[in-house]
Design an enzyme around this catalytic site. Structure first.
Site, PDB file in Angstrom:
ATOM      1  N   VAL A   1       0.861  -1.175   0.000  1.00 17.23           N
ATOM      2  CA  VAL A   1       0.000   0.000   0.000  1.00 17.23           C
ATOM      3  C   VAL A   1       0.900   1.228   0.000  1.00 17.23           C
ATOM      4  O   VAL A   1       1.871   1.300   0.751  1.00 17.23           O
ATOM      5  CB  VAL A   1      -0.920   0.027   1.237  1.00 17.23           C
ATOM      6  CG1 VAL A   1      -1.844   1.241   1.179  1.00 17.23           C
ATOM      7  CG2 VAL A   1      -1.723  -1.261   1.340  1.00 17.23           C
ATOM      8  N   CYS A   2       0.585   2.181  -0.876  1.00 18.05           N
ATOM      9  CA  CYS A   2       1.302   3.449  -0.923  1.00 18.05           C
ATOM     10  C   CYS A   2       2.800   3.208  -1.113  1.00 18.05           C
ATOM     11  O   CYS A   2       3.205   2.423  -1.969  1.00 18.05           O
ATOM     12  CB  CYS A   2       0.986   4.241   0.342  1.00 18.05           C
ATOM     13  SG  CYS A   2       1.422   5.990   0.274  1.00 18.05           S
ATOM     14  N   THR A   3       3.644   3.837  -0.297  1.00 18.90           N
ATOM     15  CA  THR A   3       5.088   3.708  -0.464  1.00 18.90           C
ATOM     16  C   THR A   3       5.636   2.388   0.052  1.00 18.90           C
ATOM     17  O   THR A   3       6.858   2.188   0.049  1.00 18.90           O
ATOM     18  CB  THR A   3       5.817   4.879   0.220  1.00 18.90           C
ATOM     19  OG1 THR A   3       5.415   4.950   1.593  1.00 18.90           O
ATOM     20  CG2 THR A   3       5.505   6.194  -0.484  1.00 18.90           C
TER      21      THR A   3
ATOM     22  N   THR B   1       2.542   3.361  -6.965  1.00 13.66           N
ATOM     23  CA  THR B   1       2.629   3.840  -5.595  1.00 13.66           C
ATOM     24  C   THR B   1       1.916   5.186  -5.540  1.00 13.66           C
ATOM     25  O   THR B   1       1.287   5.603  -6.523  1.00 13.66           O
ATOM     26  CB  THR B   1       4.101   3.947  -5.136  1.00 13.66           C
ATOM     27  OG1 THR B   1       4.134   4.268  -3.733  1.00 13.66           O
ATOM     28  CG2 THR B   1       4.858   5.002  -5.924  1.00 13.66           C
TER      29      THR B   1
END
Length: 323
Positions: free
Chosen positions: A106-108, A126
């Site tokens: 998730v995300c970074t 990302t």
């Protein structure tokens, strides 16, 4: 019903919503399916100690990563702590990531997977603000900055924060069917069950807000009246500019042409009507400004790769049962 244990990696500086969003989705499935928990969830940090999230919230780990049972789904959240990670965490991911049947970031969190070499030769995404960094630091990764999540084999990466919820819902749909995923989405009050190929921004967010009030008013008008005459001539008249001057100024101040902005707004409006109302396809096409169902069908296939009827079948929200 097979169990798919989930292991969530914790570290200092983690984004709390990257953890709690997907966890709430997976945890909700047992209320829909009944019986044994389909997704037993375990959290783990390097030393088994609590971690402090980016917002200051403390999260308690169930135990250390060392010795944690091999999961079906390994969930790697993002946050500031993923951008300058503890080398031991990268080493653990490099050693244990390949054994997970499903690897999710998730995300970074994608930066952690990339640092461990797990995204080499794969397509990934990302948070939009870090896509350039990911591509620069890890040239072996095919970074796609547009989608809210990307699936490449058994590895799935997602954009920022709430996109982790969308990805988790997609995984639940894959495992347990569309109805289960939609029930959970409605229970969590997720307004849109977004497909992975949806852009990270809505039309209003993808375009910059114009500096001049006449152009900002035009943007508001388009959003609020998608079925109106939104030709360049009509919009230019509303802005009290010549069509040529208007088109040039709109693009200069928003980064997008008026026609493209209108296309995005109409698509979003049609999607919401298909998802959240029982309006017929003809009615939706008129309300969204397409005029005819065929024009709307072409727009959906071009942008989403699926016609409106199939989109409604997949994403229309059923009544919400009690969980």
């Amino acid at each position: 019903m097979p169990q798919r244990p989930v292991l969530v990696v914790l570290f200092d500086g983690v984004q709390s919503l990257d953890v709690t969003g997907p966890v709430e989705v997976f945890a909700g499935v047992r209320h829909v399916t009944g019986g044994p928990d389909p997704y037993p969830i375990r959290t783990a940090s390097l030393d088994g100690a609590p971690v402090r999230t980016r917002s200051g919230l403390r999260l308690a780990a169930d135990g250390p990563l060392a010795g944690a049972p091999r999961p079906h789904t390994l969930l790697v959240p993002g946050g500031e702590g993923s951008l300058d990670p503890d080398p031991r965490l990268v080493d653990w991911l490099r050693a244990h990531g390949p054994s997970a049947e499903r690897l999710v970031s998730v995300c970074t969190g994608a930066s952690l997977l990339a640092a461990a070499g797990l995204l080499d030769g794969r397509r990934a995404t990302t948070h939009w603000a870090y896509c350039d960094d990911l591509a620069r630091d890890h040239p072996a990764v095919d970074v796609d900055p547009d989608p809210i999540f990307v699936r490449d084999g058994h590895i799935a990466t997602s954009a920022g924060v709430t996109a982790g919820i969308d990805l988790a819902l997609a995984l639940v749909e894959e495992d347990h069917g569309r109805d289960a995923a939609l029930v959970i989405a409605r229970h969590l009050v997720v307004f849109l069950r977004r497909p992975g190929n949806q852009a990270q921004f809505s039309a209003q967010l993808a375009a910059q807000t114009a500096d001049r009030e006449p152009l900002r008013e035009v943007q508001r008008f388009i959003t609020e009246h998608p079925s109106a005459d939104l030709s360049v001539d009509a919009l230019a008249a509303r802005a009290r500019l010549s069509p040529r001057h208007f088109a040039r100024a709109f693009r200069a101040e928003t980064g997008i042409t008026p026609g493209r902005y209108v296309e995005r707004v109409r698509l979003e409006h049609a999607r919401r009507l298909l998802e959240d109302t029982r309006a017929g396809v003809h009615e939706v096409a008129r309300a969204a400004g397409y005029g005819t169902p065929e024009a709307m069908r072409r727009a959906f296939v071009k942008a989403l790769g699926t016609p409106p009827a199939e989109y409604r079948r997949r994403f229309h929200a059923p009544p919400v049962p009690t969980l």
